[in-house]
Design an enzyme around this catalytic site. Structure first.
Site, mmCIF file in Angstrom:
data_model
loop_
_atom_site.group_PDB
_atom_site.id
_atom_site.type_symbol
_atom_site.label_atom_id
_atom_site.label_comp_id
_atom_site.label_asym_id
_atom_site.label_seq_id
_atom_site.Cartn_x
_atom_site.Cartn_y
_atom_site.Cartn_z
ATOM 1 N N ASP A 69 0.799 -1.223 0.000
ATOM 2 C CA ASP A 69 0.000 0.000 0.000
ATOM 3 C C ASP A 69 0.836 1.280 0.000
ATOM 4 O OD1 ASP A 69 0.885 -0.552 2.639
ATOM 5 O OD2 ASP A 69 -0.646 0.788 3.440
ATOM 6 N N GLU A 70 2.101 1.178 -0.363
ATOM 7 C CA GLU A 70 2.954 2.359 -0.290
ATOM 8 C C GLU A 70 4.010 2.300 -1.387
ATOM 9 O OE1 GLU A 70 5.033 4.888 3.349
ATOM 10 O OE2 GLU A 70 4.668 2.743 3.559
#
Length: 350
Positions: free
Chosen positions: A94-95
């Site tokens: 998610d990054e």
């Protein structure tokens, strides 16, 4: 992304919206992977024991989660990133870092790109994301965490030194709890305190990281965006319901761990030659034991004899084991069917 796993669960299950949830294992040894912001108000956070999380928040809802769904959402998120640039470096599901100095739409300001990406993530995925904009990885990462959830922070070069000077050292990339404790004993509590230290002093205290800390305190981070990611290892872990001291019971658990490792190696098509056994004792002390051969470690028949050899070399007398892990690393360039002398290595897990 903001509370990624928990936010996906609340998106897909309306009955969970607005409620404190934790994604993770609901057992005596379960650990929180991600907590919703409703749960974080009670002090629940990732990597916390689930039993403690449930004690802090009596109404906590535990969700086991679905990695396959999270992976698909991550893929969709990266499709959005690539509408703006192909210089994307994933950090986790998610990054990611994006270099938008030259971008596909030709947008002049990076902050405008960040706004568009946040908007598209919300419209297409029904999720919120936080973004940080600056001139290097260090400051972009700090900025992305600054106003969560759904935040957007820009650190201009003219304000970078002032911004870093006010930071707690725990906010600086690479400073974990142990390093922070060491810095505190040296009188370093903020970025400004860190900036007062010479590079020589920091290198003496923290080795190679000392040079990076010296540069970070001055807003310097020359690490480029790494687009071509090469997987370095594949592994798995098993946390036992109860601590184990019996060697026969550990051998059984070792077998199951090898089977799972074989499955993951096949799925990722990873070929490595170094096998590492990780053991966590009842006092949470961790040790690793490794060996290397020139034969590809791919199947149960390849791995199990070596795993047993590593377990035999571990210190088990009067010790209870709470976690066991196995990983294959050292990516192989060329396959060979010849065996060489094995090298047994032992080192404490930091």
């Amino acid at each position: 992304m903001d509370s990624f796993f928990a936010s996906v669960e609340q998106r897909d299950h309306p009955e969970l919206r607005g409620k404190p949830i934790a994604v993770g294992g609901d057992s005596e040894r379960g650990v929180v992977a991600t907590a919703s912001y409703e749960a974080r108000k009670f002090g629940v956070h990732s990597a916390m024991a689930m039993t403690k999380a449930k004690a802090l928040c009596k109404d906590l809802i535990v969700v086991h989660g679905n990695y396959h769904i999270y992976k698909e959402v991550s893929r969709q998120m990266h499709e959005i990133f690539h509408e703006y640039t192909d210089l994307v470096e994933p950090i986790s599901l998610d990054e990611a870092f994006l270099d938008v100095t030259e971008n596909k739409p030709g947008i002049e300001l990076a902050v405008d790109i960040a706004r568009e990406i946040k908007q598209k993530i919300h419209e297409r995925l029904q999720l919120t994301a936080s973004a940080g904009v600056s001139y290097n990885k260090l400051l972009a990462k700090i900025a992305s965490d600054w106003r969560k959830p759904n935040g957007l922070t820009t650190i201009h070069p003219d304000r970078a030194l002032e911004f870093i000077g006010q930071l707690r050292v725990e906010k600086i990339w690479g400073v974990g709890p142990k390093t922070a404790d060491s810095m505190h004993r040296m009188g370093i509590f903020t970025g400004a305190d860190l900036r007062k230290m010479s590079q020589e002093r920091l290198t003496q205290a923290f080795g190679k990281m000392g040079k990076l800390f010296y540069q970070f305190a001055r807003g310097i981070d020359e690490r480029p965006i790494t687009v071509n990611y090469e997987r370095k290892s594949v592994g798995c872990e098993r946390t036992f319901e109860k601590d184990i001291s019996s060697k026969s019971a550990l051998t059984i658990e070792l077998y199951h761990t090898v089977v799972e490792l074989e499955r993951r190696l096949a799925k990722s098509d990873f070929k490595g030659t170094t096998l590492t056994l990780k053991l966590k004792y009842e006092n949470f002390e961790q040790h690793t034991h490794s060996l290397t051969s020139n034969r590809i470690l791919r199947t149960k028949d390849d791995i199990l004899p070596l795993a047993k050899q590593l377990l035999a070399g571990a210190t088990l007398d009067s010790h209870y084991i709470r976690l066991m892990g196995l990983s294959v690393s050292n990516p192989a360039r060329h396959e060979s069917q010849q065996w060489i002398q094995l090298e047994l290595e032992f080192q404490p897990w930091d």
